[in-house]
Design an enzyme around this catalytic site. Structure first.
Site, PDB file in Angstrom:
ATOM      1  CG  ASP A  21      -2.170   0.824   1.028  1.00  0.00           C
ATOM      2  OD1 ASP A  21      -3.249   0.228   0.908  1.00  0.00           O
ATOM      3  OD2 ASP A  21      -2.066   2.071   0.975  1.00  0.00           O
ATOM      4  CE1 TYR A  73     -11.989   4.487  -9.363  1.00  0.00           C
ATOM      5  CE2 TYR A  73     -14.355   4.183  -9.629  1.00  0.00           C
ATOM      6  CZ  TYR A  73     -13.150   3.776  -9.096  1.00  0.00           C
ATOM      7  OH  TYR A  73     -13.090   2.645  -8.311  1.00  0.00           O
TER       8      TYR A  73
END
Length: 261
Positions: A50, A169
């Protein structure tokens, strides 16, 4: 009759025993974190990554307390090619091979197209589409000489369906779908299967923070079950695509959704 409360959690069945996996954007409560937990419950050895180092360290410690010796973590910003290479080098170095990669990293946002800046567009595309490209490329390079593997990308129903304020997106997720299909054709020669999940609404704390209550209510109303998905419900489909149960599937985008057409 709708199942508003949702189903009971499904226990592991050893579907990924002995397999090694990399999962991006896996720090915490979203789909990536749920996938890491489900993979561990199914017997895999997992390297989570991450860009948020603190949350990643905390989640690694939580998982390690339950699955000692089966989980490791390394920070990775998927927009940085050197960090992507380091992630995959570490995965192969830890276990000698790489069997599964889940490309979960993505970034959203809301902006009307007429007001959207080049930076807003480029940032979402770089994390969500280019990041998936970088990790897919690294995965294929790692898997092509070891007899194959599985790549699962996280797309979205918004790659198929229009929603105001989501042009960047939606374009990125539609790109992930196209990338998945093309990578599947190229990966077949190496024994690598490439598929994607396409969730509609899987609710977790981060999504709640960045999405208005009005929009969440509107999106939930579109779902036939009258509820949002739990992240682990999406993770279950990722487990299926990563397992031998989907051995004849590649280049597919599987909707994990109860949305009305």
């Amino acid at each position: 009759m709708t199942d508003v409360e949702g189903p009971s959690y499904v226990p592991g069945h050893g579907l990924l025993t002995g397999r090694t996996a990399v999962i991006t954007a896996a720090a915490g409560t979203g789909i990536g974190g749920a996938t890491a937990r489900r993979f561990l419950e199914e017997g895999a050895r997992v390297l989570i990554s991450d860009a948020h180092a603190r949350r990643l360290k905390e989640y690694e410690a939580e998982l390690a307390g339950e699955f000692e010796g089966a989980v490791a973590a390394v920070s990775c910003d998927v927009t940085d090619e050197s960090q992507v290479r380091a992630l995959f080098d570490m995965a192969v170095g830890l276990h000698g091979r790489l069997d599964i990669v889940v490309n979960n990293a993505g970034l959203g946002g809301t902006a009307a197209l007429v007001d959207m800046t080049d930076e807003q567009w480029s940032t979402v595309l770089d994390v969500t589409l280019n990041g998936t490209f970088r990790c897919t490329r690294a995965a294929l390079r790692a898997m092509r000489g070891t007899g194959g593997g599985v790549i699962v990308n996280n797309a979205s129903v918004i790659g198929w369906r229009a929603q105001a304020g989501q042009a960047h997106y939606a374009a990125a997720k539609a790109g992930v779908m196209a990338l998945t299909r093309c990578a599947a054709i190229e990966g077949a020669r190496y024994g690598v299967r490439v598929n994607a999940v396409s969730p509609s609404l899987a609710l977790h704390p981060h999504l709640v923070k960045v999405t208005s209550a009005e929009l969440l209510e509107e999106l939930t109303a579109r779902e036939a079950f009258g509820r949002y998905a739990q992240p682990w419900e999406v993770a279950n489909v990722i487990v299926f695509l990563a397992s031998g149960y989907s051995s004849y599937m590649t280049g597919e985008v599987v909707a994990v959704s109860s949305q009305h057409a």
